[in-house]
Write a protein that holds these residues in place. Structure first.
Motif, PDB file in Angstrom:
ATOM      1  N   SER A 157       0.844  -1.193   0.000  1.00 33.16           N
ATOM      2  CA  SER A 157       0.000   0.000   0.000  1.00 33.16           C
ATOM      3  C   SER A 157       0.881   1.244   0.000  1.00 33.16           C
ATOM      4  CB  SER A 157      -0.907   0.000   1.239  1.00 33.16           C
ATOM      5  OG  SER A 157      -1.775  -1.108   1.237  1.00 33.16           O
ATOM      6  N   ARG A 158       0.483   2.255  -0.777  1.00 34.89           N
ATOM      7  CA  ARG A 158       1.283   3.461  -0.962  1.00 34.89           C
ATOM      8  C   ARG A 158       0.965   4.483   0.135  1.00 34.89           C
ATOM      9  NH1 ARG A 158       3.262   4.661  -5.966  1.00 34.89           N
ATOM     10  NH2 ARG A 158       2.351   6.759  -5.986  1.00 34.89           N
ATOM     11  N   LEU A 173       1.763   8.354   1.840  1.00 34.20           N
ATOM     12  CA  LEU A 173       2.253   9.727   1.695  1.00 34.20           C
ATOM     13  C   LEU A 173       2.484  10.302   3.088  1.00 34.20           C
ATOM     14  CD1 LEU A 173       2.753  12.377   0.099  1.00 34.20           C
ATOM     15  CD2 LEU A 173       0.282  12.790   0.224  1.00 34.20           C
ATOM     16  N   GLU A 191       8.775   1.732   5.346  1.00 34.90           N
ATOM     17  CA  GLU A 191       9.446   0.793   4.448  1.00 34.90           C
ATOM     18  C   GLU A 191       9.785  -0.519   5.157  1.00 34.90           C
ATOM     19  OE1 GLU A 191       9.909   0.979   1.296  1.00 34.90           O
ATOM     20  OE2 GLU A 191       9.342   3.063   0.917  1.00 34.90           O
ATOM     21  N   PHE A 203       3.772  -1.849   3.477  1.00 37.91           N
ATOM     22  CA  PHE A 203       3.547  -0.469   3.058  1.00 37.91           C
ATOM     23  C   PHE A 203       4.824   0.099   2.445  1.00 37.91           C
ATOM     24  CE2 PHE A 203       0.672  -1.458   6.508  1.00 37.91           C
ATOM     25  CZ  PHE A 203      -0.542  -0.973   6.062  1.00 37.91           C
ATOM     26  N   ALA A 204       4.663   1.056   1.547  1.00 34.59           N
ATOM     27  CA  ALA A 204       5.813   1.686   0.901  1.00 34.59           C
ATOM     28  C   ALA A 204       5.571   3.182   0.798  1.00 34.59           C
ATOM     29  CB  ALA A 204       6.033   1.100  -0.490  1.00 34.59           C
ATOM     30  N   ALA A 228       5.345   6.522  -0.923  1.00 34.32           N
ATOM     31  CA  ALA A 228       5.161   7.015  -2.285  1.00 34.32           C
ATOM     32  C   ALA A 228       5.604   8.456  -2.428  1.00 34.32           C
ATOM     33  CB  ALA A 228       3.702   6.878  -2.699  1.00 34.32           C
ATOM     34  N   ASN A 241      -0.974  11.855  -8.576  1.00 38.34           N
ATOM     35  CA  ASN A 241      -0.545  10.600  -7.955  1.00 38.34           C
ATOM     36  C   ASN A 241      -1.602  10.099  -6.982  1.00 38.34           C
ATOM     37  OD1 ASN A 241       2.567  10.376  -8.725  1.00 38.34           O
ATOM     38  ND2 ASN A 241       2.147  12.524  -8.220  1.00 38.34           N
ATOM     39  N   ARG A 242      -1.638   8.792  -6.784  1.00 30.46           N
ATOM     40  CA  ARG A 242      -2.600   8.186  -5.885  1.00 30.46           C
ATOM     41  C   ARG A 242      -1.902   7.453  -4.742  1.00 30.46           C
ATOM     42  NH1 ARG A 242      -5.077  11.407  -7.091  1.00 30.46           N
ATOM     43  NH2 ARG A 242      -6.801  11.599  -8.557  1.00 30.46           N
ATOM     44  N   VAL A 243      -2.476   7.521  -3.561  1.00 25.23           N
ATOM     45  CA  VAL A 243      -1.935   6.801  -2.401  1.00 25.23           C
ATOM     46  C   VAL A 243      -3.085   6.129  -1.653  1.00 25.23           C
ATOM     47  CG1 VAL A 243       0.062   8.290  -2.098  1.00 25.23           C
ATOM     48  CG2 VAL A 243      -2.088   8.876  -0.954  1.00 25.23           C
ATOM     49  N   ASP A 244      -2.727   5.206  -0.782  1.00 28.47           N
ATOM     50  CA  ASP A 244      -3.719   4.501   0.032  1.00 28.47           C
ATOM     51  C   ASP A 244      -3.826   5.083   1.437  1.00 28.47           C
ATOM     52  OD1 ASP A 244      -4.227   2.279  -1.946  1.00 28.47           O
ATOM     53  OD2 ASP A 244      -2.074   2.001  -1.603  1.00 28.47           O
ATOM     54  N   SER A 303      -7.017  13.007  -2.617  1.00 31.47           N
ATOM     55  CA  SER A 303      -6.514  11.627  -2.623  1.00 31.47           C
ATOM     56  C   SER A 303      -7.602  10.627  -2.980  1.00 31.47           C
ATOM     57  CB  SER A 303      -5.944  11.272  -1.254  1.00 31.47           C
ATOM     58  OG  SER A 303      -6.965  11.269  -0.266  1.00 31.47           O
TER      59      SER A 303
END
Length: 351
Positions: free
Chosen positions: A14-15, A17, A34, A39-40, A42, A58-61, A85
Motif C-alpha cells: 500500500s502506498r 504519503l 518501508e 507499506f511503501a 510514495a 498521484n494516488r496513495v492509500d 486523494s
C-alpha cells in the motif's frame, strides 16, 4: 507454484504519503513504513500545499499527516487532502494528538481514520515502529466475509414508525455521524443514543461537538439518566450503555462487564436492551467501524421486529461493523450516512 511465482503474485504494498514539516520525522517515519514490507513510501512533503499539488497526479492509500505545520495546518488541510486523494485513509501522527485532546476529535470528525501521538525525536525508535505498523495495518482490517457490499436490496423503504434511534460506530464513525446528523432537521424529536468507540477522556468534547452537529442537546450518559425526546445521549468511554424500562418510560443503565466483542463501550448491549424495551419501535444504525461489534445486537433488534440500517462499504473508512451485519443478513438497508439520515428523518420526524 514456486516461491518466486508466489512472490510475483503477492499484492503490491500500500502506498503511503508522509506530510510533516520536520525533515527528521519524515526520514524516520519513512524508514519505519518501508520496514513493514506491507507499506511503501510514495512521497514525503514538508507542507500540505506541496502534497496537494502532488496528489493531483498521484494516488496513495494512506496519508500520515502532522497537525502543527507552518502555512496550512493539518486540520485545515485534511478535508482537501481527502478529496484530492480520492478517499485515502488519513492517520494523524502528531505530538498534539494526545488522548482526550480536542484536535484529535476534530480530526476524526473531519474524516481522519485514526490518530497517533508522535513521540519526541529522541524517542522515535523501538516500540513506536511497532505501534505505527499496527495502526497502519488496522486501517485495512475487515472481519471474515466483509470484503464486499451485498447487492440485491432493491428500493429502500422508509423505516416504520419508531420511538428511538440507536447508533453504533467506531473507526471513521465520527465523520459518518456528522454526515448523518447534518441530514436530520432540528424538528426531529426522537431521542438518539450513540455508542462510539472512544476513550473516556474524549467524551465531553465529543458530546459538545454532536450537540452542534445535531442542533440539539447532547449529554454523556450517566446511570439512571432518563431518555427524553429531542436529545442525544452518548455512551461514556468506560461503560456500556444499556436501556431499562421505568414507570415514566425508559432510562440508561451503565454496566462495565466484559463484552463478547471486547469493546468498551460495546454496541451489542445497547442494541440487545433496546430490543427488549422498545421492540419493533426502535431503529438501529451502524456506521463505519472495525470488527463486528453490534452484529449480535442487530440480530436481537431484527428478531424483535425493529430495523437496522448500515453504512455502505464505499463511504466507510472501515467496513467491519456494518459489513458484518450486512453479510449476516441483518441489514434492512445499506446506504451512505447522509442518505440514512434523510431516510430516518423522513419517517421519524415530529413530536
Amino acid at each position: 507454484m514456486s516461491r518466486t511465482n508466489l512472490a510475483n503474485h503477492a499484492a503490491p504494498p500500500s502506498r503511503v504519503l508522509i506530510i510533516d514539516d520536520s525533515v527528521v520525522a519524515r526520514s524516520v517515519l519513512g524508514r519505519m513504513v518501508e520496514g513493514t514490507r506491507r507499506f511503501a513510501v510514495a512521497g514525503a512533503f514538508s507542507d500540505a500545499r506541496a502534497a496537494l499539488s502532488w496528489l493531483a497526479k498521484n494516488r496513495v492509500d494512506v496519508i500520515l499527516l502532522d497537525i502543527e505545520m507552518p502555512g496550512i495546518d493539518g486540520l485545515t488541510a485534511l478535508p482537501d487532502l481527502l478529496i484530492a486523494s480520492e478517499g485515502a485513509k488519513v492517520l494523524i501522527v502528531s505530538s498534539s494528538a494526545d488522548e482526550g485532546a480536542g484536535v484529535s476529535v476534530q480530526a476524526l470528525a473531519l474524516g481522519a481514520a485514526d490518530t497517533l501521538v508522535k513521540p519526541s525525536i529522541g524517542a522515535f525508535g523501538g516500540r513506536f515502529a511497532e505501534v505505527l505498523e499496527e495502526r497502519l495495518s488496522r486501517l485495512f482490517e475487515t472481519p471474515a466475509d466483509t470484503h464486499r457490499s451485498p447487492s440485491g436490496y432493491g428500493p429502500v423503504a422508509a423505516p416504520r414508525d419508531f420511538d428511538l434511534v440507536a447508533i453504533g460506530a467506531s473507526t471513521g464513525g465520527i465523520h459518518a455521524l456528522s454526515q448523518f446528523l447534518r441530514a436530520i432537521p432540528t424538528s426531529f424529536q426522537k431521542p438518539i443514543l450513540v455508542t462510539q468507540h472512544l476513550p473516556a477522556t474524549f467524551m465531553s468534547y465529543f458530546a459538545a461537538q454532536l450537540a452542534v452537529l445535531g442542533g440539539r442537546p447532547c449529554q454523556v450518559a450517566t446511570d439512571s439518566m432518563r431518555i427524553r425526546p429531542g436529545r442525544i445521549i452518548v455512551a461514556p468511554g468506560d461503560a456500556h450503555m444499556r436501556v431499562v424500562r421505568t414507570s415514566g418510560g425508559a432510562a440508561i443503565r451503565l454496566t462495565r462487564e466484559k463484552a463478547a466483542s471486547g469493546c468498551m463501550p460495546s454496541v451489542d448491549p445497547m442494541f440487545e436492551t433496546i430490543a427488549q424495551v422498545y421492540g419493533k419501535r426502535a431503529l438501529g444504525v451502524v456506521l463505519s467501524g472495525m470488527g463486528r461489534d453490534g452484529c449480535d445486537g442487530a440480530g436481537n433488534m431484527i428478531d424483535a421486529g425493529a430495523r437496522v440500517l448500515v453504512q455502505d462499504q464505499a463511504t466507510s473508512v472501515v467496513w467491519g461493523m456494518p459489513g458484518a451485519i450486512a453479510n449476516a443478513g441483518r441489514a434492512s438497508a445499506v446506504l451512505p450516512p447522509d442518505e440514512i439520515g434523510r431516510l430516518v428523518a423522513g419517517r421519524g420526524g415530529g413530536a
